[in-house]
Design an enzyme around this catalytic site. Sequence first.
Site, PDB file in Angstrom:
ATOM      1  N   GLU A  72     -31.028   6.143 -53.549  1.00 10.91           N
ATOM      2  CA  GLU A  72     -31.977   6.108 -54.666  1.00 10.91           C
ATOM      3  C   GLU A  72     -31.562   5.036 -55.654  1.00 10.91           C
ATOM      4  OE1 GLU A  72     -32.734   9.864 -56.588  1.00 10.91           O
ATOM      5  OE2 GLU A  72     -33.652   8.909 -58.335  1.00 10.91           O
ATOM      6  N   ARG A  84     -30.749  18.488 -64.540  1.00 10.95           N
ATOM      7  CA  ARG A  84     -31.379  19.394 -63.577  1.00 10.95           C
ATOM      8  C   ARG A  84     -30.489  20.612 -63.289  1.00 10.95           C
ATOM      9  NH1 ARG A  84     -35.876  19.792 -60.063  1.00 10.95           N
ATOM     10  NH2 ARG A  84     -36.784  17.755 -60.435  1.00 10.95           N
ATOM     11  N   GLU A 135     -36.504  18.978 -51.200  1.00 17.11           N
ATOM     12  CA  GLU A 135     -35.214  19.461 -51.698  1.00 17.11           C
ATOM     13  C   GLU A 135     -35.015  20.977 -51.649  1.00 17.11           C
ATOM     14  OE1 GLU A 135     -36.057  16.990 -55.187  1.00 17.11           O
ATOM     15  OE2 GLU A 135     -33.903  16.645 -55.276  1.00 17.11           O
TER      16      GLU A 135
END
Lengths: 467, 760
Positions: B238, B316, B717
């Site tokens: 990423e 997160r 995910e």
Amino acid sequence: MIQFILNDQLIQTDAPPGTALLDFIRKDQQLKGAKLVCKEGECGACSVMVGKLEKGTVFYQSMTSCITPLVNAHGKHIVSIEGFNMEELTPVQQAMVDSYGTQCGFCTPGFVVSLSGYLLSNKTLTKEGIIAAIDGNICRCTGYKSIERAAGLVLEKVKKDLPVVDIEGLVKSKFIPAYFMDISSRLKDLEQATPQNGNAIRLGGGTDLYVQKPVEMYESDHVAVYDNSAMNQIEIADGFCSFGAAVTMGDLYRSELFNQALPDSDYIFKLLSSTQIRNMATIGGNLVNASPIGDFTILLLALDSEITLEKNGNGRSVSLKEFYKGYKKMDMQEGEVLTKIKFKIPGAKNHFHFEKVSQRKYFDIASVNLAGNLTIEEDKITTAHMAVGGVGPVPMYLQKTCSFLEGKKLAEDTIDSAIEVLNNEITPISDARGSADYKRLLARQLFIAQFLEVNPGLFNLKKLIGQ
Amino acid sequence: MTSNPTKKKNKKSFNIDAPLHVSGKTQYLDDMPELAGTLFAKACYAKVAHGYIKDIDTTAALALPGVVKIISHFDIPGENEIGGIIQDEPLLAEVEVHFIGMPILIVLAKDEITAHKAVDLIQVDIQEKEIITDPIVAFEKNELLSQPLHFQSGNTADAFEKCKYVYEGKAESGGQEHVYLEPQGAYAIPNGDGSLKIYSSTQGPTAVQRTVAKVLGVSMNQVEVDVNRIGGGFGGKEDQASAWASIVAVGSYLTKKPVKYILERGEDLQMTGKRHPYKNTYKIGLDAEYKIQAFEADFYQNGGAATDLSPAVLQRTLFHATNSYFVPNVNTHAYSCRTNLPPNTAFRGFGGPQGMFVMETAIHHAARALGVSPTVIQEKNLLFEGAEFCYGQIAKECEAQNTWKEAARKYDLARMQKEVDDYNLKNSYSKKGLAIMPICFGISFTNTQMNNARALVHVYQDGSVGISTGAVEMGQGVSSKMIQVAALCFGIDTEQVKLETTNTTRVANTSPTAASATADLNGKALQDACDQIQKRFYELARQTWSLSEDAAIQLTQNSIVAGDNKMSWNEIVSLAFQKRINLSAKGHYSTPIIHFDTKTSKGHPFAYHVYGTAITTCTVDCIRGNYEFDAVKIVHDFGSSMNRAVDLGQIEGGLAQGIGWMTMEELIYNEKGQLKSGNLANYKIPDIYSVPKEVEIHYLDTKGADLAILKSKAVGEPPLMYGIGAYFSIFNAILAFNPKAKLPYEAPMTVEKVLMGLYQ
């Protein structure tokens, strides 16, 4: 010059014999289906089938081409994914598509080669067998369940379409292209003697050398012994089993003679690396690598094996338990070559057993491995040969523990006391395979497991394990 | 939308890539034909985790025939600092090195072997400095990569006073190497005018473009990034693909030659970041009915030597710190700690799994102390419709209880538990364990700004269709889904639609393929583009057939239909082309509703949540300490899945990866900061024998969220977190053997920890 058949093409090349076969396939031949992932034989994405002429027919085995020396392809048929491709998808490929057995796709050609190769190299096909054929193929995406389903579909298709699994049948049912029919006759026409390239390194299957020093191996000065017929024999005579140092683990696994010598050893082979690596790794290489954790070394130590070292035509025998002198130090002189291994075949009163625990249960290096060969007569241990790996600088023959056990009654007390002797004999250190405390505990547990396997009903070990 | 592509019959499973994959014909970065004159780059990296560079000697390396150039930070035309959030990571080390694997120099050579030999000949003399590898030590020295984060709801101090049961403890989870099978790499080709085209194995083409432009000191329009597909990413590409692209870009910019760099596996393992290891403390309070009234936790994230995506991952963790449970009083703090390890980065779940592990630990701890099954506490506290998350969002279409109940019913939980208990009564040398793992995972980039996408659609005059989006195919099946969306919108067969490479000149300013949201964002942008063309065709049909404004028109079955009027797809395309109607469209989408105030840590950050429940059973060999998983039985909330087989593959694969993280995958660094598990011989990921013998997945038919593409919920995910059940199932089996086991809550549950737990 190295000559072989790559898919349906004759290859005659002057490329360095030490070139990794995968590099040759991808760079020289520009066939990009086989993938470079690890260069350690640890993932199978570069898997190819290697066909060798044996008694007039071609015998195929899977290998990881990333650590296969080009020289070992000489005189053989190498099949990459491109060699299986036809106009339509093959039933194996279609099964992978129908089962959604591919996601990112990088491992997929390797799986297809291993699955297709399983049909090429086995007459009797089983569910366990086809899964074992892909035990050296790693996938990071699918979680394998869809690939298992694909393998199931392949078996169904074979059952339906192929009464006899052979090259002709596979060609007719379009599992493999038609050119496979001519391979055996084409291989007969090839020069078989392996070209040599110097003398400095004995090069077997390459499974350690190419992991340790891939760049050096490319230009290496070596003697290729993998196909040396004098070092490839397996024999049984006078109650002994002997075999040449270039015999691979795969050879032994398939050998009827070895199976006679050590029956019911399938569980052992399953614990030794992967199908691909077993097809490449020579026993001689395992022994002279002198790894304190070599699985086959531990096994052969417990069989109280004898090895032959040769130099200039003269040989001498060494007991394997006397061979290891220190970390990676052996009783081996400059110029000596390990040629032969020999062990006495266990008899009816012998109990031979192998234990291994690793971070991943299969296809991994042991944290501790242990093998034992116990002679038990009327509840008494009359002789004991045991070896343990991963708990000292050398693959360790348990001299003191064995002496202690010999003549003792097979009972919980004996084992309890023997564990103390074992504890004093081993010297584990902490490393990537576990802490010293863990390895000490694990050695004890595997020692106990050995006795549980010898005769689980004979006595109760619940106290020993605190239950 | 005028058409109705959500009809189930149109949602047929297929994988567009599979036939090429199984034939080995799929072209990945390293499979592209190389241009003549291509140079091969290779990094010389730090062998010391922290220190001053005293001296560098490249004489021998430069003397090696075939070595073209050795590049240091002095040669970088633009900025040397890279990084996705804060640019604090030197591309090439300047004065100091900060982790083992930090690139110092780049060798350019005529082939890979020469580059390899040259790197080995470079001498770098480094004066070692003190290193930190533990996040707690870093925290104590105030070595933080970003501002601490804090989430709060209710008042935990008051709530704990009223709680009947309060437990405190520690929990740790280890890192995880991505092991995308295709290693990192990039290939730069100069265009002659100073601009570059870069082929990159990246999840973030725009991140690569932006980084390369900065490093070269050029504008973004001078850098074209193209991605055909990648051989796995899992978050590792990423942000961290940018370094390798920058390296080849600099090499190409300086030499005017094509430059390629594919990392060897050992380099990839040493040089790139991984899932963040975490150390944590927790405090949980329950009332007499086992309702969780309060939860506090401190999260210490091991961020590595530079910021990378760590602050976002950290956030997160806090979003998912209460997992699938309603907790009225929450107080959590999180710290991103700077250590001398490679900068850790995104990995499937993005900090969420690390948060959930702590909550599950707290519940397990409480259950053990109370002498009840953890499932009792889990079930009593599941989220319900209308419950408020600690960050202010309200749970809507909440399937936490439904997936749990359905799993318990469908798989007969009571019988499963009884079988485990019976087995354990009968067997001394092996024990079974059962654990349930409910999950709740929020879908959207938590950085609201990133929730947008664009797509470009060309209908060619022969009726074939080409589509481009910002999505990168990495095995998750987004290519198939994009093709489905276009085919459904146009009412044509999927065979007529070709998905183009992901290219920054066709679709610009993209968000990375990440956060499970790629199909949603790009699919909706694609719908927007297709709708524009569809509207033009409807208008043309109205004129041609003289229909009224409100006449019903449909694109379906390769035709355009209005009552008795009908034209084939090819006819309407041809007609439109003759009439000079625009056959191309650019679509745009930005997720509505979502917002989040980082000052108050409150808002509505997620488009929707995905729920599920997994029951895991395992058998532990109590002599040897190894284990196998008998079964994992899952009820998962797919919404209305648009491609069931692809989605199923995501669940099975995510589960296996989660089990790997929780069991055998162990990153071992020594006291010098050296990765000891730096090859695949020493870092083990699941093989075919390690995955559960049986994996059963039940599709919970739910309405599906409107903000999900075709109401088909994101699936990338969430399933990874089912793997956490593997940890607790083993833990429970150990307790069946040794009820007094003093096993710390530290993942992964390696065979070593199991054996030590059994015999403590």
